[in-house]
Design an enzyme around this catalytic site. Structure first.
Site, PDB file in Angstrom:
ATOM      1  N   GLY A  11      12.695 -23.961 -13.290  1.00 47.28           N
ATOM      2  CA  GLY A  11      13.406 -24.991 -14.316  1.00 47.28           C
ATOM      3  C   GLY A  11      14.704 -25.571 -13.399  1.00 47.28           C
ATOM      4  NE  ARG A  15      21.694 -23.899 -19.916  1.00 49.35           N
ATOM      5  CZ  ARG A  15      21.050 -22.887 -20.351  1.00 49.35           C
ATOM      6  NH1 ARG A  15      21.563 -22.490 -21.193  1.00 49.35           N
ATOM      7  NH2 ARG A  15      19.762 -22.509 -20.243  1.00 49.35           N
ATOM      8  N   GLY A 101      14.454 -15.847 -12.176  1.00 45.74           N
ATOM      9  CA  GLY A 101      15.117 -16.264 -10.924  1.00 45.74           C
ATOM     10  C   GLY A 101      16.289 -16.524 -11.213  1.00 45.74           C
ATOM     11  N   GLY A 137      18.652 -15.039 -26.124  1.00 46.97           N
ATOM     12  CA  GLY A 137      17.988 -14.628 -27.388  1.00 46.97           C
ATOM     13  C   GLY A 137      18.361 -13.342 -27.880  1.00 46.97           C
ATOM     14  CG  ASN A 225      21.840 -19.906 -18.528  1.00 42.99           C
ATOM     15  OD1 ASN A 225      20.553 -19.891 -17.754  1.00 42.99           O
ATOM     16  ND2 ASN A 225      22.292 -19.290 -19.267  1.00 42.99           N
ATOM     17  CE1 TYR A 364      36.243 -25.603  24.190  1.00 47.04           C
ATOM     18  CE2 TYR A 364      36.257 -27.109  26.191  1.00 47.04           C
ATOM     19  CZ  TYR A 364      35.651 -26.329  25.009  1.00 47.04           C
ATOM     20  OH  TYR A 364      34.009 -26.779  24.879  1.00 47.04           O
ATOM     21  CE1 TYR A 385      29.110 -34.764  26.531  1.00 50.22           C
ATOM     22  CE2 TYR A 385      31.188 -35.559  25.450  1.00 50.22           C
ATOM     23  CZ  TYR A 385      29.838 -35.527  25.680  1.00 50.22           C
ATOM     24  OH  TYR A 385      28.952 -36.456  24.915  1.00 50.22           O
TER      25      TYR A 385
HETATM   26  C1  UD1 Z   1      15.850 -17.065 -21.315  1.00 50.19           C
HETATM   27  C2  UD1 Z   1      15.165 -16.612 -22.648  1.00 50.19           C
HETATM   28  C3  UD1 Z   1      16.276 -15.694 -23.332  1.00 50.19           C
HETATM   29  C4  UD1 Z   1      17.057 -14.725 -22.650  1.00 50.19           C
HETATM   30  C5  UD1 Z   1      17.588 -15.427 -21.177  1.00 50.19           C
HETATM   31  C6  UD1 Z   1      18.085 -14.395 -20.362  1.00 50.19           C
HETATM   32  C7  UD1 Z   1      13.152 -17.803 -23.369  1.00 50.19           C
HETATM   33  C8  UD1 Z   1      12.571 -18.702 -23.935  1.00 50.19           C
HETATM   34  N1  UD1 Z   1      14.415 -17.479 -23.414  1.00 50.19           N
HETATM   35  O1  UD1 Z   1      16.832 -18.327 -21.999  1.00 50.19           O
HETATM   36  O2  UD1 Z   1      15.545 -14.929 -24.492  1.00 50.19           O
HETATM   37  O3  UD1 Z   1      18.253 -14.186 -23.382  1.00 50.19           O
HETATM   38  O4  UD1 Z   1      16.437 -16.269 -20.606  1.00 50.19           O
HETATM   39  O5  UD1 Z   1      18.646 -14.943 -19.217  1.00 50.19           O
HETATM   40  O6  UD1 Z   1      12.645 -17.208 -22.300  1.00 50.19           O
HETATM   41  N2  UD1 Z   1      11.662 -21.358 -16.180  1.00 50.19           N
HETATM   42  C9  UD1 Z   1      10.697 -21.851 -15.773  1.00 50.19           C
HETATM   43  N3  UD1 Z   1       9.757 -22.824 -16.433  1.00 50.19           N
HETATM   44  C10 UD1 Z   1      10.292 -23.296 -17.448  1.00 50.19           C
HETATM   45  C11 UD1 Z   1      11.381 -22.967 -18.212  1.00 50.19           C
HETATM   46  C12 UD1 Z   1      11.871 -22.109 -17.388  1.00 50.19           C
HETATM   47  O7  UD1 Z   1      10.187 -21.554 -14.681  1.00 50.19           O
HETATM   48  O8  UD1 Z   1       9.542 -24.177 -17.986  1.00 50.19           O
HETATM   49  C13 UD1 Z   1      12.635 -20.518 -15.443  1.00 50.19           C
HETATM   50  C14 UD1 Z   1      13.886 -21.014 -15.051  1.00 50.19           C
HETATM   51  O9  UD1 Z   1      14.012 -21.378 -13.864  1.00 50.19           O
HETATM   52  C15 UD1 Z   1      14.725 -19.702 -15.345  1.00 50.19           C
HETATM   53  C16 UD1 Z   1      14.133 -18.864 -16.143  1.00 50.19           C
HETATM   54  O10 UD1 Z   1      12.779 -19.443 -16.308  1.00 50.19           O
HETATM   55  O11 UD1 Z   1      14.757 -19.173 -14.062  1.00 50.19           O
HETATM   56  C17 UD1 Z   1      14.801 -18.847 -17.527  1.00 50.19           C
HETATM   57  O12 UD1 Z   1      14.962 -20.309 -18.059  1.00 50.19           O
HETATM   58  P1  UD1 Z   1      16.324 -20.710 -18.726  1.00 50.19           P
HETATM   59  O13 UD1 Z   1      15.911 -22.191 -19.215  1.00 50.19           O
HETATM   60  O14 UD1 Z   1      17.341 -20.493 -17.879  1.00 50.19           O
HETATM   61  O15 UD1 Z   1      16.084 -19.777 -20.044  1.00 50.19           O
HETATM   62  P2  UD1 Z   1      17.445 -19.264 -20.693  1.00 50.19           P
HETATM   63  O16 UD1 Z   1      17.778 -20.247 -21.810  1.00 50.19           O
HETATM   64  O17 UD1 Z   1      18.274 -18.739 -20.026  1.00 50.19           O
HETATM   65 CA    CA Z   2      18.759 -18.585 -17.787  1.00 55.91          CA
END
Ligand code: UD1
Ligand code: CA
Length: 456
Positions: A11, A15, A101, A137, A225, A364, A385
């Site tokens: 991602g 934010r 991550g 979530g 985030n 120095y 120098y």
């Molecule tokens: C997500 C969870 C939420 C949970 C929260 C906990 C989902 C749908 N939601 O929300 O239930 O409470 O984490 O921290 O899973 N990422 C990808 N590919 C994508 C989208 C995201 O690799 O297409 C990775 C992002 O880089 C990130 C992680 O997944 O490291 C979570 O994504 P993020 O968009 O932060 O999810 P949240 O809205 O925090």
């Molecule tokens: Ca997140």
């Protein structure tokens, strides 16, 4: 049966409002993703798959990856879609653990129960009870208390938003089952994404037993985030490190003003004053005192060393019993032997200083080798120098250099030599003699200062 770990890191992290991919933002000096990978390694997963997309090359360039399988998710269509990209490389018989991550502080001990439940055929998810669950979530339960699914905040009704048990994002399940569930996901939701969280409801419908494991330590499972959450997790991590230092017998007058961005190896009876920033590899002997506002990066410090306030030290070695600062700067490749003194406004670079030698004020010293028991007077400058190349200065044992001397390198001052104050030394200086370069002092007797002409 072995454990495959999938880490989601594709991602953008909108934010964060940053040009840098979110998982590369540093926590305690290292990318968020590096912390998550450490934990994955500690779990001894047989294979670690990291899903990348946004800024993929940048991420790969910054993360040491000999044991990582990179998976490209070209378009970030959601966490469920991200997991689906990694599944083809994972054998059906394995157990899969999904990590995020952007949740860097989770520990191995917290995740192990999920892995063992999944190894027994169940779907397991790590939940937490938060006073302020906003953004996460929410876990939905049947009337009998069993879990029936997860609803994302953006899709939640106001009754669901009032729930305080949240999804941390960590899920474990048998690979074959998880494969089926992620393949069947749809993106019929508020964000138009393929949510990994939807696999839980699917598992329940399918009759797979779903277990929630409640995290004991909430700080471990908070996601990052935005930059406010990053700051919160940084302080949390630093507090943990400070507590470890206190337990190990280090005095920190204020544990809240301590920042370790690397690895500290310390002896006994260490005192680290407020606002120290320690980066990289720091090794301290016994009875070392570090004053306030000291910044150190990669340093080895011997026993009984005192570093006074406001020093900046990088890639340096300081011998036992030495005293540094206040306001000293030791730059890379500075090696001080035992019992040296480096005082205020002294800068030393790429130099060796022998045992018992003193450089106490305003100097120095660059590209220099200084012997033992040398005294460098205030305001001494090595002119290393020439505008094009750097040259070395060699100073023998027991040399005394008078204040305000310039040593124009390359130049050698042989052992026991004395240099008179205010000299500009351009040629080698013999041992045990007094050398100085100074214009004769003159007195003009009877000379009068000009006086102001009367006005008008
Ligand atoms: C997500 C969870 C939420 C949970 C929260 C906990 C989902 C749908 N939601 O929300 O239930 O409470 O984490 O921290 O899973 N990422 C990808 N590919 C994508 C989208 C995201 O690799 O297409 C990775 C992002 O880089 C990130 C992680 O997944 O490291 C979570 O994504 P993020 O968009 O932060 O999810 P949240 O809205 O925090
Ligand atoms: Ca997140």
């Amino acid at each position: 049966m072995s454990l495959s770990i999938i880490i989601l890191a594709a991602g953008q992290g909108t934010r964060m409002r940053s040009a840098r991919p979110k998982v590369l933002h540093p926590l305690a000096g290292r990318p968020l993703l590096a912390h998550v990978i450490d934990t994955a390694r500690a779990l001894q997963g047989s294979d670690i798959h990291v899903v990348i997309g946004h800024g993929a090359e940048q991420v790969q360039a910054l993360i040491p990856d000999s044991d990582i399988q990179w998976v490209l998710q070209a378009d970030q269509l959601g966490t469920g879609h991200a997991v689906a990209q990694a599944m083809p490389a994972i054998a059906d018989g394995n157990t899969v653990l999904v990590m995020y991550g952007d949740v860097p502080l989770v520990s191995r001990e917290t995740l192990e129960p999920l892995c063992s439940l999944a190894a027994r055929g169940m779907a397991a998810l790590l939940t937490a009870e938060l006073d302020n669950p906003a953004g996460y979530g929410r876990i939905l339960h049947h009337a009998d208390g069993s879990i029936c699914g997860i609803v994302e905040e953006k899709d939640a009704s106001s009754a669901e938003k009032a729930l305080h048990e949240i999804n941390t994002g960590f899920i474990a399940a048998p690979a074959a089952r998880l494969r089926g569930w992620v393949e069947a996901l749809d993106n019929n939701n508020a964000q138009g994404e393929f949510y990994l969280t939807d696999v839980i409801a699917r598992a329940v419908t399918e009759g797979t037993s779903v277990r929630g494991v409640m995290a004991e330590n909430i700080n471990e499972v908070l996601g990052i985030n935005d930059r406010r959450q990053l700051a919160v997790q940084e302080r949390c991590f630093q507090q943990r490190q400070a507590e470890r230092c206190l337990q190990a017998g280090i005095t920190l007058p204020d544990p809240a003003r301590f920042d370790l961005r690397g690895e500290l190896t310390a002896g006994q009876d260490i005192y680290i004053d407020i606002n120290a920033v320690l980066e990289g590899k720091i090794i301290l002997g016994d009875r070392v005192t570090i004053g306030p506002n000291v910044v150190m990066r990669n340093a080895t410090v011997g026993d009984d060393v005192t570093i006074l306030a406001n020093c900046v030290i990088e890639d340096a070695e300081i011998g036992a019993g030495s005293r540094i600062g206040p306001f000293a700067r030791l730059r890379p490749e500075t090696r001080l032997a035992a019992h040296t003194h480096v005082g205020n406004f002294v800068e030393i670079k790429k130099s060796d200083v022998g045992e018992g030698s003193k450089i106490n004020h305003l100097s120095y010293i660059g590209d220099t080798s200084i012997g033992a028991d040398v005294n460098i007077g205030a305001g001494t400058i090595t002119c290393n120098y020439d505008g094009a190349n750097k040259h070395r200065t060699v100073i023998g044992d027991r040399v005394f250099i008078g204040s305000d001397t310039q040593l124009v390198a390359p130049v050698e001052i042989q052992a026991g030599a004395t240099i008179g104050a205010g000299s500009t030394i351009t040629r080698d200086v013999p041992a045990n003699e007094l050398t100085l370069s100074r214009t004769q002092q003159q007195t003009h007797t009877g000379w009068k200062r000009p006086v102001k002409k009367p006005k008008g």
